[in-house]
Design an enzyme around this catalytic site. Structure first.
Site, PDB file in Angstrom:
ATOM      1  N   GLU A   1       8.986  75.126  99.388  1.00 11.75           N
ATOM      2  CA  GLU A   1       8.724  74.094  98.371  1.00 11.75           C
ATOM      3  C   GLU A   1      10.007  73.627  97.700  1.00 11.75           C
ATOM      4  O   GLU A   1      10.030  73.313  96.515  1.00 11.75           O
ATOM      5  CB  GLU A   1       7.692  74.574  97.333  1.00 11.75           C
ATOM      6  CG  GLU A   1       6.298  74.701  97.918  1.00 11.75           C
ATOM      7  CD  GLU A   1       5.202  74.700  96.866  1.00 11.75           C
ATOM      8  OE1 GLU A   1       5.481  74.392  95.689  1.00 11.75           O
ATOM      9  OE2 GLU A   1       4.044  74.990  97.228  1.00 11.75           O
TER      10      GLU A   1
ATOM     11  N   HIS B   1       5.843  81.255  91.480  1.00 16.82           N
ATOM     12  CA  HIS B   1       5.855  82.482  92.267  1.00 16.82           C
ATOM     13  C   HIS B   1       7.071  83.307  91.863  1.00 16.82           C
ATOM     14  O   HIS B   1       8.071  82.757  91.377  1.00 16.82           O
ATOM     15  CB  HIS B   1       5.963  82.194  93.771  1.00 16.82           C
ATOM     16  CG  HIS B   1       4.706  81.675  94.390  1.00 16.82           C
ATOM     17  ND1 HIS B   1       4.113  82.251  95.482  1.00 16.82           N
ATOM     18  CD2 HIS B   1       3.926  80.614  94.079  1.00 16.82           C
ATOM     19  CE1 HIS B   1       3.033  81.582  95.822  1.00 16.82           C
ATOM     20  NE2 HIS B   1       2.900  80.565  94.988  1.00 16.82           N
TER      21      HIS B   1
END
Length: 504
Positions: A63, A332
């Site tokens: 990402e 995350h």
């Protein structure tokens, strides 16, 4: 540039085999226009990578969508990680990047044949070109490490009711093939990424068994969690391991490797708590606070067991916040693993983790003293949890049943889409005919409805005829490979007649 050249020179002059390889993987949540404080957070991620101790050797990011963010991280890490690669793929990119201490001598981007649906534009998986970023890194002694960085399709429902489980299983199959082929070439294999799966799930077992790799966290801590605290498999595991019903923050990070949905991560807080944080009112989280919703989605796999390598350490890192914004660096946490050369062949975990594994796997007294065991016995201990080196016919039959179910669903969807196109065309013709006997304002409405209806029907028809058709053919390829694997495992002989329904 001078310091970068010096770093490159030092790397090239050092021809000794590295005793350790420090690897890090992180989903850095860099969605353009959607991720809050994207630029500031990714710049700080670059700072943390550059200053991390011990010095990192290979970093895989997911990402990291924009080339500008990649360059910002590149600028901060080029002294310690002089080699890097940003991967371009799909309409909006693949979001994958590498940073390496050693030269990247080869790279490629493998696009997944199955990756979402164009109609689910609000999810975006189909548009971003997900796949596997493949890189061959040459160590100072001339040997190769082949690294595979990926971000599997996101689950939007819990298995087995996840409508994309077939896509994610097919993707796990593809990356497993790539890793197995690299291992057969004699390379050390590393698999990094956000795999969007929990330990011992269908995709997890598939990657380990077909890819010939091991999940480093479960190598070091085989008794660790297999999902959120309220998931039935995790509830059962905790009962067998005599653990508390819900782990605290510290245990989730230290013992179980939870990287997602942690109460410690500010992006998982409620909107009210996030707004208060922006205004300067923090929420204090203790290490002893319960963390019921966290679980593990981010992994490092490697093939070093039996090849003279072992897992020396593995931990969840980058849990600290941005120094100025006070938010977490990503939604995350990162995973760091230290892989080191081992004199023992093969390495095995020792101490509490082994006893915990046997407690869970065996009906014998868990207090029984353990002797050293070989790699086959070690795989047996893990497989009974279960982590498999080899899978049997039932496993492949389960995949075939999943493919068959999804195939029927997509064929039904294609029929409806094609009928929608035909219906919209007939309605459009009817509207144009009705215009001849209608007043002006009614004629306008009829033409407007005809045009909009025909546009929607045409798009739906094209999706049904083109996209769904290509998806069914990708499924046919997947199905053939699974049937072939089933045959090699002792199942029925593969015949082309079995695939006839795919093309009718």
């Amino acid at each position: 540039m001078g310091s970068q050249s010096n770093a490159v020179s030092r790397s090239q002059n050092d021809t000794a085999a590295p005793p350790t390889i420090n690897v890090l993987t992180l989903n850095c949540w860099g969605l353009k226009f959607l991720s809050k404080y994207r630029t500031e957070r990714l710049s700080e991620i670059g700072n943390r990578i550059a200053s991390y101790s011990p010095q990192l050797d290979i970093v895989g990011l997911q990402e990291c969508w924009t080339f500008g963010d990649y360059l910002a991280i590149r600028e901060r890490t080029q002294h310690s990680l002089p080699y890097a690669k940003f991967y371009h793929s799909g309409t909006f990119g693949g979001g994958l990047a590498y940073f390496s201490r050693w030269p990247i001598i080869d790279s490629s981007m493998f696009r997944y044949p199955l990756n979402g649906r164009p109609t689910a534009f609000f999810r975006g998986d189909w548009y971003v070109g997900k796949g596997v970023a493949c890189a061959t890194i040459q160590l100072p002694d001339g040997k190769h490490v082949e690294v595979f960085n990926t971000h599997l399709h996101a689950p939007y429902e819990r298995e087995p009711n996840d409508s994309y489980i077939c896509h994610r299983t097919a993707q796990a199959w593809e990356i497993a093939k790539l890793m197995r082929a690299a291992s057969q070439r004699g390379s050390l294999v590393l698999g990094l990424g956000d795999f969007n799966m929990v330990p011992l799930s269908f995709a997890h077992v598939l990657i380990e068994s077909r890819g010939g790799v091991k999940d480093v966290w479960r190598v070091a801590k085989p008794g660790s969690s297999v999902g959120k605290s309220n998931h039935p498999p995790e509830i059962e595991r905790r009962k067998r391991m005599n653990e508390v019903a819900v782990s605290d923050v510290e245990s989730c990070l230290r013992d179980h490797g939870h990287t997602c949905d942690s109460v410690l991560n500010t992006w998982r807080w409620s909107q009210e708590d996030q707004k208060r944080l922006e205004k300067g009112t923090d929420r204090h989280i203790e290490g002893t606070d319960a963390d019921p919703n966290s679980y593990r989605l981010d992994y490092i796999f490697f093939s070093g067991i039996g090849q003279g390598w072992k897992v020396a350490d593995v931990k969840v890192v980058f849990t600290e916040r941005h120094p100025e914004l006070l938010c977490s660096l990503s939604d995350h946490f990162a995973v760091h693993a230290t892989i080191e050369r081992s004199r023992a062949h093969p390495p095995t975990p020792v101490g509490v983790e082994v006893h915990a594994a046997l407690h869970y796997a065996s009906t014998n007294d868990p207090k029984e003293e353990l002797a050293d065991f070989d790699d086959k016995d070690f795989d047996t201990v893990l497989s009974k949890q279960p982590t498999y080196q080899y899978v049997g016919k039932d496993f492949y039959n389960d995949i075939l049943a999943m493919i068959h179910k999804y195939n029927l669903r997509e064929r039904k969807q294609r029929r409806w889409r094609c009928l929608h196109f035909l219906g919209s065309a007939l309605v459009s013709i009817g509207c144009f005919v009705a215009v001849w006997w209608s007043p002006n304002y009614v004629s306008f409405i009829l033409i407007l409805l005809s045009s909009l209806g025909l546009m929607a029907g045409t798009v739906d028809g094209l999706i049904g005829l083109l996209f769904v058709g290509s998806e069914l053919r990708a499924l046919a390829e997947f199905e053939w490979e699974v049937r072939n694997a089933l045959q090699l495992a002792g199942g029925p002989v593969q015949t082309d007649r079995a695939l006839k329904d795919w093309y009718d």
